[in-house]
Write an enzyme that holds these catalytic residues in place. Structure first.
Site, PDB file in Angstrom:
ATOM      1  N   GLU A 257      72.255  62.356  27.459  1.00 50.93           N
ATOM      2  CA  GLU A 257      73.196  63.468  27.601  1.00 50.93           C
ATOM      3  C   GLU A 257      74.448  62.980  28.333  1.00 50.93           C
ATOM      4  O   GLU A 257      74.360  62.176  29.260  1.00 50.93           O
ATOM      5  CB  GLU A 257      72.515  64.585  28.408  1.00 50.93           C
ATOM      6  CG  GLU A 257      73.417  65.752  28.778  1.00 50.93           C
ATOM      7  CD  GLU A 257      72.808  66.639  29.848  1.00 50.93           C
ATOM      8  OE1 GLU A 257      73.170  67.825  29.891  1.00 50.93           O
ATOM      9  OE2 GLU A 257      71.969  66.145  30.632  1.00 50.93           O
ATOM     10  N   LYS A 317      72.083  72.032  23.108  1.00 48.28           N
ATOM     11  CA  LYS A 317      71.241  72.447  24.227  1.00 48.28           C
ATOM     12  C   LYS A 317      70.939  73.936  24.142  1.00 48.28           C
ATOM     13  O   LYS A 317      71.845  74.761  24.034  1.00 48.28           O
ATOM     14  CB  LYS A 317      71.935  72.122  25.548  1.00 48.28           C
ATOM     15  CG  LYS A 317      71.078  72.372  26.776  1.00 48.28           C
ATOM     16  CD  LYS A 317      71.789  71.891  28.042  1.00 48.28           C
ATOM     17  CE  LYS A 317      70.904  72.040  29.265  1.00 48.28           C
ATOM     18  NZ  LYS A 317      71.571  71.555  30.485  1.00 48.28           N
ATOM     19  N   CYS A 372      68.135  67.725  28.956  1.00 46.76           N
ATOM     20  CA  CYS A 372      68.029  67.978  30.392  1.00 46.76           C
ATOM     21  C   CYS A 372      67.074  69.128  30.696  1.00 46.76           C
ATOM     22  O   CYS A 372      65.881  69.033  30.447  1.00 46.76           O
ATOM     23  CB  CYS A 372      69.416  68.220  30.986  1.00 46.76           C
ATOM     24  SG  CYS A 372      69.479  68.013  32.783  1.00 46.76           S
TER      25      CYS A 372
END
Length: 521
Positions: A257, A317, A372
């Protein structure tokens, strides 16, 4: 009440100690038991205070890393918000304690509370689920059978049974409660010897690139072009090692990321760097990039970059972080003229959430991606596995948290996800922790923090679903429905005058609890 509040606070600190950096999971049942004992025998309204004490103590310690990464105000606000869920849970526990077999009802309510705060408010906060502390225990393999919510239920039930043993009258009843706890632990440990194994459809050689972050290492925006260049150089170095025969040619490469913290479609310099790296290694690279979503929005994406066809499939995401990647109610804040609200300057554009439920195809491999904090949520991971994912990937930056314990907490969750999915999992981070994890949670390769590295490992591709993933969200729904049903039954029973199944002598935390304390409660 002071004694109960102290017990609640100490229990919250015990629960925090079950997670990284201490990682003492044996404290989990004791922490849950302490919470139950702190509110037992109180009126529902009076239970709010010890419940809040427990929640605040737990989260103030558990997410202490926010102080050094985001700021003290964010730490206090988020701790207070998440602690409120444990305050709200306390009156429900008081009601459920009136029911027969109350440990089952209370454990279900605990997991229902975890599920609620994972969804609300805004993006939710999955950190602190009981199951996330169990990765290095004999109970960890059970997550493949039970899922994250199911394992949390087992851990909460263990704590409730310990509490039941403490308040039980007579050696026989205490022995029954403790015996039930031991039996539950033994049954839940069976998957240690009988782990769920998925069928293998083939193998693939995966390379994980950790390029490093320029400057102090904790700010991806310090030098975004240099950040991308670091990953380009690391990939070119990997290509050189392949050409020299020092490592095997990978089938696909994973970048982290924010490895392109500028839009790779808008920045010529960043785009050329990616093209150079992909041409050097000669295989698809899963790039992590911030991509423009218009003048007011941005996407955080994993982009499949092919050496022949260029950029292709993308994963966005699913769970941007409130006040970290977008500002809830930004329009209200701006309308009120709060120009000094610091986050408005730090986050000029709101990140848009993705909804992809299919795996990415990278070099012919179906890859389930998580970016994440996505790793803490069930929905995206479960959906991609049900759609045929053969390999799990986590693209993370962690730069903001690189000097904190958040990195270790997230890596522990990631290892648990590998066990839950029954799949190999590759983690790419900008400067730590990167690694390759086997389906039993073993870290077979890792890179040091703040360094540059390229990890190359051959992994097995897996087909099918573990029972935990197959059940999906249904255990969480079942616990929520059972909690509502239990509350309804408990309230009706109380109103009809049946009162407490256990008399006043059993409603005390200990024989030393004074009548004055019970009356004030």
């Amino acid at each position: 009440m002071p004694g109960r509040l102290l017990l609640a606070v100490l229990s919250g600190l015990l629960l925090s100690s079950a997670f990284e950096p201490l990682a003492w999971p044996l404290l989990l049942p004791l922490a849950v038991a302490g919470y139950v004992l702190a509110v037992r025998g109180l009126r529902a309204r009076a239970a709010l205070l010890p419940g809040a004490g427990f929640g605040l103590a737990f989260f103030l310690a558990h997410i202490w890393w926010l102080v050094d990464s985001i700021g003290t105000v964010a730490w206090l606000l988020l701790s207070g918000l998440e602690g409120a869920f444990y305050a709200a849970l306390a009156p429900a526990v008081v009601v459920l304690l009136r029911l027969p077999f109350w440990p089952l009802w209370v454990a279900a309510a605990w997991v229902a509370g975890e599920g609620l705060r994972t969804e609300f408010p805004w993006s939710g906060m999955p950190w602190g689920r009981l199951s996330f502390a169990a990765v290095d225990t004999p109970l960890a393999p059970a997550i493949a059978y039970l899922g994250s919510a199911g394992l949390s239920f087992v851990l909460a039930l263990l704590g409730c049974l310990v509490a039941a043993a403490v308040v039980a009258e007579g050696l026989r009843r205490r022995a029954v409660a403790l015996g039930a706890a031991v039996a539950l632990a033994l049954v839940a440990s069976v998957p240690t010897w009988l782990p769920w194994r998925l069928s293998t459809s083939g193998t693939s050689t995966v390379a994980v690139v950790q390029g490093g972050v320029p400057g102090a290492g904790n700010d991806v925006l310090f030098d975004p072009v240099g950040l991308t260049e670091n990953h380009v150089l690391a990939t070119e170095g990997l290509a050189g090692d392949v050409a020299a025969g020092r490592v095997q040619q990978p089938d696909l490469v994973i970048w982290p990321e924010n490895s392109t913290a500028r839009d790779p479609f808008a920045s010529v310099e960043v785009n050329e760097g990616i093209e150079r790296a992909v041409a050097a290694i000669g295989v698809p690279v899963l790039v992590g990039g911030l991509v423009d979503g218009g003048p007011d929005h941005v996407y955080n994406q994993g982009i499949v970059w092919d050496p022949e066809t260029g950029p292709g499939e993308r994963y966005s995401k699913r769970h941007p972080v409130a006040f970290g990647e977008y500002i809830p109610g930004r329009g209200v804040v701006e309308a009120l003229g709060l120009e000094d609200f610091s986050q408005l300057a730090r986050i000029p554009r709101d990140m848009l959430a993705g909804d992809r439920s299919e795996p990415l195809e990278v070099a012919g491999v179906a890859v389930a991606d998580a970016i994440c904090f996505d790793i803490g949520f069930d929905d995206g991971l479960y959906a991609q596995q049900r759609a045929g994912a053969e390999l799990m990937v986590v693209q993370t930056s962690n730069a903001s948290y690189i000097f904190t314990d958040q990195v270790d907490q997230q890596f522990a969750i990631t290892r648990l996800r590998a066990i839950e999915s029954g799949r190999w999992l590759a983690v790419a981070s900008t400067n730590g922790l990167s690694g390759v994890i086997s389906p039993d949670g073993e870290v077979v390769a890792t890179a040091e923090r703040l360094g540059s590295a390229a990890l190359v490992e051959q992994v097995e591709l897996k087909q099918g679903l573990t029972p935990g993933v197959w059940m999906g969200a249904w255990p969480s729904r079942l616990f929520a429905v059972s909690t509502l049903l239990g509350l309804l039954v408990g309230v009706l029973t109380y109103r009809r005058g049946a009162g407490w199944p256990e008399r006043a002598s059993r409603g005390r935390v200990s024989s030393s609890t004074s009548a004055g304390e019970r009356q004030s409660a």
